[in-house]
Design a protein around this motif. Structure first.
Motif, PDB file in Angstrom:
ATOM      1  N   ARG A  68     -12.070  -4.579 -10.038  1.00  0.00           N
ATOM      2  CA  ARG A  68     -13.250  -3.717 -10.144  1.00  0.00           C
ATOM      3  C   ARG A  68     -13.857  -3.373  -8.798  1.00  0.00           C
ATOM      4  O   ARG A  68     -14.394  -2.272  -8.629  1.00  0.00           O
ATOM      5  CB  ARG A  68     -14.306  -4.367 -11.038  1.00  0.00           C
ATOM      6  N   GLN A  69     -13.773  -4.279  -7.821  1.00  0.00           N
ATOM      7  CA  GLN A  69     -14.338  -4.003  -6.495  1.00  0.00           C
ATOM      8  C   GLN A  69     -13.252  -3.772  -5.441  1.00  0.00           C
ATOM      9  O   GLN A  69     -13.545  -3.704  -4.257  1.00  0.00           O
ATOM     10  CB  GLN A  69     -15.243  -5.150  -6.064  1.00  0.00           C
ATOM     11  N   MET A  70     -12.021  -3.634  -5.890  1.00  0.00           N
ATOM     12  CA  MET A  70     -10.907  -3.479  -4.952  1.00  0.00           C
ATOM     13  C   MET A  70     -10.960  -2.137  -4.247  1.00  0.00           C
ATOM     14  O   MET A  70     -10.980  -1.091  -4.879  1.00  0.00           O
ATOM     15  CB  MET A  70      -9.575  -3.606  -5.690  1.00  0.00           C
ATOM     16  N   LYS A  71     -10.937  -2.216  -2.912  1.00  0.00           N
ATOM     17  CA  LYS A  71     -10.855  -1.006  -2.099  1.00  0.00           C
ATOM     18  C   LYS A  71      -9.718  -1.109  -1.093  1.00  0.00           C
ATOM     19  O   LYS A  71      -9.480  -0.191  -0.326  1.00  0.00           O
ATOM     20  CB  LYS A  71     -12.181  -0.761  -1.389  1.00  0.00           C
ATOM     21  N   TYR A  72      -9.028  -2.234  -1.100  1.00  0.00           N
ATOM     22  CA  TYR A  72      -7.876  -2.453  -0.218  1.00  0.00           C
ATOM     23  C   TYR A  72      -6.673  -1.727  -0.813  1.00  0.00           C
ATOM     24  O   TYR A  72      -6.369  -1.873  -1.989  1.00  0.00           O
ATOM     25  CB  TYR A  72      -7.588  -3.956  -0.121  1.00  0.00           C
ATOM     26  N   ILE A  73      -5.995  -0.948   0.001  1.00  0.00           N
ATOM     27  CA  ILE A  73      -4.806  -0.232  -0.454  1.00  0.00           C
ATOM     28  C   ILE A  73      -3.581  -0.996   0.043  1.00  0.00           C
ATOM     29  O   ILE A  73      -3.399  -1.197   1.245  1.00  0.00           O
ATOM     30  CB  ILE A  73      -4.806   1.224   0.051  1.00  0.00           C
ATOM     31  N   ILE A  74      -2.751  -1.423  -0.890  1.00  0.00           N
ATOM     32  CA  ILE A  74      -1.561  -2.197  -0.572  1.00  0.00           C
ATOM     33  C   ILE A  74      -0.459  -1.215  -0.178  1.00  0.00           C
ATOM     34  O   ILE A  74       0.030  -0.457  -1.015  1.00  0.00           O
ATOM     35  CB  ILE A  74      -1.123  -3.065  -1.763  1.00  0.00           C
ATOM     36  N   SER A  75      -0.090  -1.227   1.088  1.00  0.00           N
ATOM     37  CA  SER A  75       0.914  -0.280   1.594  1.00  0.00           C
ATOM     38  C   SER A  75       2.282  -0.577   0.985  1.00  0.00           C
ATOM     39  O   SER A  75       2.544  -1.694   0.529  1.00  0.00           O
ATOM     40  CB  SER A  75       1.001  -0.385   3.116  1.00  0.00           C
ATOM     41  N   PRO A  76       3.175   0.406   0.986  1.00  0.00           N
ATOM     42  CA  PRO A  76       4.536   0.164   0.490  1.00  0.00           C
ATOM     43  C   PRO A  76       5.230  -0.993   1.228  1.00  0.00           C
ATOM     44  O   PRO A  76       5.975  -1.753   0.618  1.00  0.00           O
ATOM     45  CB  PRO A  76       5.254   1.497   0.740  1.00  0.00           C
ATOM     46  N   GLU A  77       4.957  -1.155   2.519  1.00  0.00           N
ATOM     47  CA  GLU A  77       5.558  -2.248   3.282  1.00  0.00           C
ATOM     48  C   GLU A  77       5.049  -3.605   2.787  1.00  0.00           C
ATOM     49  O   GLU A  77       5.835  -4.553   2.647  1.00  0.00           O
ATOM     50  CB  GLU A  77       5.255  -2.099   4.781  1.00  0.00           C
ATOM     51  N   VAL A  78       3.769  -3.694   2.509  1.00  0.00           N
ATOM     52  CA  VAL A  78       3.203  -4.949   2.008  1.00  0.00           C
ATOM     53  C   VAL A  78       3.670  -5.192   0.570  1.00  0.00           C
ATOM     54  O   VAL A  78       3.950  -6.333   0.186  1.00  0.00           O
ATOM     55  CB  VAL A  78       1.664  -4.964   2.131  1.00  0.00           C
ATOM     56  N   GLN A  79       3.784  -4.132  -0.224  1.00  0.00           N
ATOM     57  CA  GLN A  79       4.327  -4.283  -1.577  1.00  0.00           C
ATOM     58  C   GLN A  79       5.734  -4.881  -1.513  1.00  0.00           C
ATOM     59  O   GLN A  79       6.066  -5.800  -2.268  1.00  0.00           O
ATOM     60  CB  GLN A  79       4.363  -2.940  -2.298  1.00  0.00           C
TER      61      GLN A  79
END
Length: 122
Positions: A68-79
């Motif tokens: 609900r408070q997530m604003k961090y975008i998980i990059s394809p590299e981190v995925q």
């Protein structure tokens, strides 16, 4: 109505997110904080390593992602890093529930990551 104390076990916490085990839900919970947009990839990886270490030791079967408070975008590299380094260590997790983020891009990155993990597991 009687106030019930919810019993939790802290797994990991930083300024941006928190992992804990909720004994009532019988589930590991990842909860993002309001400052999660400032979360770095390295801090995210550190949190994921702590999560994986705890899961290996305790073998829970459920994970609740409270985005609900997530604003961090998980990059394809981190995925890809999660699929390679975390997923093999967290095979006991067989059920995942997601409380969606109102941030469209953060939510899409979560969905892509979960899809990658699922593909790797099949």
């Amino acid at each position: 109505m009687q106030n019930e104390k919810i019993e939790t076990t802290e797994i990991y916490q930083n300024d941006y997110l928190r992992f804990y085990y909720d004994h009532h839900l019988n589930s590991v919970v990842l909860e993002y904080g309001s400052e999660s947009e400032f979360l770095t990839d390295e801090a995210f990886k550190e949190a994921m390593q702590a999560y994986a270490t705890w899961v290996e030791a305790h073998r829970p079967t459920r994970l609740l992602l409270d985005n609900r408070q997530m604003k961090y975008i998980i990059s394809p590299e981190v995925q890809a890093w999660v699929v390679e380094n975390i997923s093999p260590r967290t095979q006991s997790i067989t059920r995942v529930a997601v409380v969606v983020s109102p941030d469209l891009f953060a939510e899409i990155s979560t969905e892509q990551g979960l899809d990658d993990v699922q593909k790797e597991g099949t």
